[in-house]
Design an enzyme around this catalytic site. Structure first.
Site, PDB file in Angstrom:
ATOM      1  N   GLY A 126       1.777  50.903  95.128  1.00  0.00           N
ATOM      2  CA  GLY A 126       1.435  52.325  94.928  1.00  0.00           C
ATOM      3  C   GLY A 126       2.700  53.163  94.946  1.00  0.00           C
ATOM      4  N   ALA A 155       5.690  53.436  89.943  1.00  0.00           N
ATOM      5  CA  ALA A 155       5.030  52.766  88.818  1.00  0.00           C
ATOM      6  C   ALA A 155       3.524  52.679  89.033  1.00  0.00           C
ATOM      7  CB  ALA A 155       5.625  51.373  88.627  1.00  0.00           C
ATOM      8  N   CYS A 185      18.754  51.745  91.043  1.00  0.00           N
ATOM      9  CA  CYS A 185      19.638  52.837  90.686  1.00  0.00           C
ATOM     10  C   CYS A 185      21.107  52.466  90.895  1.00  0.00           C
ATOM     11  CB  CYS A 185      19.323  54.109  91.457  1.00  0.00           C
ATOM     12  SG  CYS A 185      20.320  55.478  90.844  1.00  0.00           S
ATOM     13  N   CYS A 232      20.313  57.621  84.537  1.00  0.00           N
ATOM     14  CA  CYS A 232      20.971  57.727  85.819  1.00  0.00           C
ATOM     15  C   CYS A 232      21.662  59.091  85.883  1.00  0.00           C
ATOM     16  CB  CYS A 232      21.986  56.587  85.957  1.00  0.00           C
ATOM     17  SG  CYS A 232      22.714  56.526  87.593  1.00  0.00           S
TER      18      CYS A 232
END
Ligand code: UQ1
Length: 447
Positions: free
Chosen positions: A46, A49, A200, A379
């Protein structure tokens, strides 16, 4: 027309292509059916996505209450891109935290527990408490694990409030970054990035640029060797950034700002104020630090890695364009846990979500016209001076710049407007629209 749940299930079975996968005998009722733990779509995770996909599916109007279920053991949902802002002292980390249960539409069934195992041949997921949940379609998006224990000495150093060691990648430690940056006046500052996969991939250097900005504003750093503070970026990778266009700009910025680049230096341990790096030739090198921002290794959760859904890398084996599982056509994966060669970001989820939503629904209707994901990710690199370099690219490290296409500007140039997108707009649109399935990233709001 009134239909019972069982009648609906049988009808669905008749029109669902996946019914061919497993022949289910309705004379023998499975425990999942008997207890109502049978859903058209089950989502594992959850996070960014899972919330985006489940709510976009719901918005299609084709699903009834409890047709879709989310499995996630978390109590809190975090907007992780916000942690960089907390590390930079720009926002409070608690602004990015919400109870997960509050974010899940009441029409979705929420299993607030973990997954023990997958049995894709039986279209079943076994929960941590032993209960079984069955599905027609499965979406696997549990994210990845940030393993602080992958660096010897890191968990202890992070937990010690007196140790000048911090990490942006956990809720507990992201604000320690700002505290240690502000307390630091003199000596060697080292910022690390591991070899291998991290979410990231720009975050380790975003933290460095924001720290650079703070020390510069406070007269502790002037881009020369005579500054009280000395800065090094020690990365397991051979470059500053994986996309050649942005790498060239960021490496030039590093040199201009007098920051040492220690490339192919992979952090392995921390002992007092000494860090040890592994080098490609197998040797080790030690460095002394007075300030350390350490980034540990990350990887798939064991329940994914050890499941039939993973490939040899431990990530979910999907077609990189359709996001459909390579072996089980009624299984889909997106986000950090999927084996797709692109940077793991929330921006990537904005482009992966419509692919999974549309392809899953086409598959349920036995249609075949796949929506294709091109590897889009982004990014927003905070480079200091209230500027952001908004890197946006697709598979192959090829730039795909939204504002370049719209306004003809070069996103390789750090800009103030992008800083406000990152600091104010993205957190706002995420909280109010994206988790509700109403934000399509570069495509704007979802109808
Ligand atoms: C985006 O949609 C998004 O989600 C809210 C981000 O937050 C993490 C982003 O960083 C980016 C870049 C996008 C993409 C959207 C545009 C308008 C470029």
């Amino acid at each position: 027309m009134v239909r019972t749940k069982a009648a609906r299930a049988i009808l669905r079975e008749a029109v669902t292509p996946q019914s061919a996968l497993t022949t289910r005998n309705y004379a023998t009722v499975s425990p999942a059916q008997a207890s109502g733990r049978m859903h058209r779509v089950v989502l594992v995770g959850g996070g960014t996505a899972g919330l985006s996909v489940s709510h976009q599916l719901l918005r299609s109007g084709k699903f009834a209450k409890d047709d879709i279920a989310i499995i996630d053991p978390a109590t809190w949902h975090h907007y992780q891109p916000g942690w960089t802002l907390a590390a930079g002292g720009l926002r409070n980390k608690d602004e990015f935290k919400q109870p997960l249960a509050n974010l899940i539409d009441p029409k979705l069934k929420f299993y607030n527990t973990g997954v023990d195992s997958f049995a894709p041949e039986d279209r079943t997921v076994t929960l941590a408490n032993g209960d079984k949940v069955t599905y027609e379609q499965l979406v696997v998006a549990p994210g990845i694990k940030t393993d602080t224990s992958s660096i010897k000495g890191l968990p202890e150093a992070l937990a010690d409030p007196h140790a000048p060691v911090s990490c942006v990648y956990t809720y507990e430690t992201c604000d320690k970054v700002a505290n240690t940056v502000q307390a630091f006046k003199k000596g060697n500052a080292i910022f690390t990035q591991p070899a291998g996969v991290v979410k990231c991939a720009g975050a380790p250097q975003k933290v460095m640029w924001l720290s650079w900005d703070y020390w510069k504003r406070n007269g502790l750093y002037d881009n020369t060797a005579s500054s009280p503070i000395h800065i090094s970026f020690a990365t397991g990778l051979p470059v500053m950034f994986g996309v050649p266009k942005y790498n060239a700009i960021l490496d030039a910025l590093r040199k201009e700002r007098g920051i040492d680049g220690l490339f192919q230096h992979d952090l392995v341990s921390i002992d007092g104020n000494t860090v040890t790096f592994a080098l490609p030739d197998g040797s080790k090198v030690e460095k002394k630090f007075d300030f350390l921002h350490a980034v540990p290794k990350m990887g798939p959760h064991p329940f994914i890695k050890n499941s039939p859904l993973a490939d040899e890398t431990g990530y979910v084996a999907v077609n990189t364009n359709t996001l459909q599982h390579k072996k089980y056509p009624n299984v889909w994966s997106l986000g950090d846990a999927a084996n797709i060669p692109t940077s793991k970001t929330a921006a990537a989820i904005t482009a992966q979500t419509p692919t999974v939503v549309q392809n899953l629904m086409l598959s349920m209707e036995n249609k075949d016209a796949p929506h294709v994901y091109d590897g889009y990710t982004s990014c927003p690199l905070t480079v200091g001076e209230k500027k952001v370099l908004l890197a946006e690219f697709k598979y192959g490290g090829e730039p795909k710049e939204t504002f370049g296409q719209m306004f003809g500007i070069d996103q390789g140039t750090p800009r103030r407007a992008f800083f406000h997108l990152k600091k104010d707009f993205f957190p706002w649109v995420y909280k109010n629209y994206m988790v509700k399935g109403a934000w399509g990233g570069p495509k704007g709001f979802v109808r």
